[in-house]
Design an enzyme around this catalytic site. Structure first.
Site, PDB file in Angstrom:
ATOM      1  N   CYS A  47       0.841  -1.202   0.000  1.00  0.00           N
ATOM      2  CA  CYS A  47       0.000   0.000   0.000  1.00  0.00           C
ATOM      3  C   CYS A  47       0.883   1.261   0.000  1.00  0.00           C
ATOM      4  O   CYS A  47       1.582   1.517  -0.980  1.00  0.00           O
ATOM      5  CB  CYS A  47      -0.943  -0.066   1.200  1.00  0.00           C
ATOM      6  SG  CYS A  47      -1.995   1.364   1.450  1.00  0.00           S
TER       7      CYS A  47
ATOM      8  N   ASP B  59      -9.443  -3.899  -6.545  1.00  0.00           N
ATOM      9  CA  ASP B  59      -8.906  -2.908  -5.610  1.00  0.00           C
ATOM     10  C   ASP B  59      -9.647  -1.586  -5.803  1.00  0.00           C
ATOM     11  O   ASP B  59      -9.646  -1.019  -6.898  1.00  0.00           O
ATOM     12  CB  ASP B  59      -7.407  -2.725  -5.875  1.00  0.00           C
ATOM     13  CG  ASP B  59      -6.712  -1.929  -4.786  1.00  0.00           C
ATOM     14  OD1 ASP B  59      -7.305  -0.937  -4.305  1.00  0.00           O
ATOM     15  OD2 ASP B  59      -5.580  -2.283  -4.434  1.00  0.00           O
TER      16      ASP B  59
ATOM     17  N   HIS C 210      -7.865  -4.698  -2.159  1.00  0.00           N
ATOM     18  CA  HIS C 210      -6.696  -4.061  -1.558  1.00  0.00           C
ATOM     19  C   HIS C 210      -6.333  -4.753  -0.244  1.00  0.00           C
ATOM     20  O   HIS C 210      -7.181  -4.979   0.612  1.00  0.00           O
ATOM     21  CB  HIS C 210      -7.010  -2.587  -1.287  1.00  0.00           C
ATOM     22  CG  HIS C 210      -5.806  -1.743  -1.031  1.00  0.00           C
ATOM     23  ND1 HIS C 210      -5.020  -1.267  -2.056  1.00  0.00           N
ATOM     24  CD2 HIS C 210      -5.262  -1.278   0.113  1.00  0.00           C
ATOM     25  CE1 HIS C 210      -4.034  -0.544  -1.537  1.00  0.00           C
ATOM     26  NE2 HIS C 210      -4.161  -0.543  -0.226  1.00  0.00           N
TER      27      HIS C 210
END
Length: 245
Positions: free
Chosen positions: A132, A179, A212
């Site tokens: 991330c 995502d 994600h």
């Protein structure tokens, strides 16, 4: 972004109940979590955390997994003492929060960590992975830092570095098909730009149905349909590191 009220859905998934096998050390001006393999090695991997910081059990779990596979793994506090994001925080404040934690300004900390790994751990071949926020930091480092051998950017936010594609080192990009904050159009554009500008080895891989955080923020024991992709992502990460370190 797909969801302005929740600009980074990193809390989707689970916080592992995991204590860690390594130890916390002071590395120059920052703290770090270090886990070493049972045998001697000159290979090390810097693990760059997500917005939840260097103490997140999930990230330490990955560092320990790297150590189990023969690498010195170090997860420094790249927020340098600043508070990590909490799931209970107000997402309306996220953009202001992240402005004071720039993934493109990690060079000073990386230099300190590289010196530690070389001087204290006898590391000669050093790579980097990140999740991330940390994945975006990996992109930055692969474009700039000559001392790293390779990198794995795991759902790193592309938009922060969308105009830069001349990678210095072999880089593997992991993305989830679903995502919320990294649309597939961005991934397609990244591939096109890398094909035009990149002279080193790279790979961009999209994992079907994954959101994600799937590599380190999902528990495979309660998401059986995701288990093969979680395992595949981790295996692919290790295979890339093994190839270039």
């Amino acid at each position: 972004m797909a969801n302005e009220s929740r600009p980074c859905p990193c809390d989707i998934g689970d916080r592992f109940d995991y204590g860690g096998r390594g130890q916390e050390v002071q590395v120059g001006h920052i703290k770090a979590y270090v886990c070493k393999p049972s045998g001697s090695t000159d290979k090390a991997v810097i693990v760059i955390h997500d917005i939840f910081g260097w103490q997140l059990p999930n990230t330490r779990y990955i560092a320990d997994m790297l150590a189990t596979n023969g690498y010195i793994a170090i997860c420094p506090d790249f927020f340098v003492g600043q508070e990590a994001w909490k799931p209970s925080n107000d997402w309306a404040t996220f953009n202001d929060w992240v402005k004071t934690r720039d993934a493109g300004k990690t060079d000073k900390e990386v230099d300190v960590v590289l010196k530690y790994l070389k001087d204290q751990c006898s590391a000669k071949k050093i790579g980097v992975i990140g999740f991330c926020w940390g994945g975006a930091a990996v992109q930055h480092l692969m474009l700039k830092n000559p001392h790293l051998k390779t990198g794995v950017s795991i759902y790193g936010v592309i938009s922060r570095f969308e105009d830069k594609h001349s990678l210095l080192h072999p880089t593997f990009f992991i993305f989830g098909e679903k995502d919320d904050i990294i649309p597939l159009e961005q991934v397609t554009l990244l591939e096109q730009k890398l094909k035009q500008n990149c002279e080193v080895d790279y790979e961009v891989k999209i994992y079907p149905g994954q959101t994600h955080g799937f590599v380190h923020r999902k528990r495979e024991d309660i998401n059986p349909q995701d288990k093969p992709y979680i395992e595949e992502g981790r295996k692919d990460m290790l295979n890339w590191l093994n190839k270039y370190l």
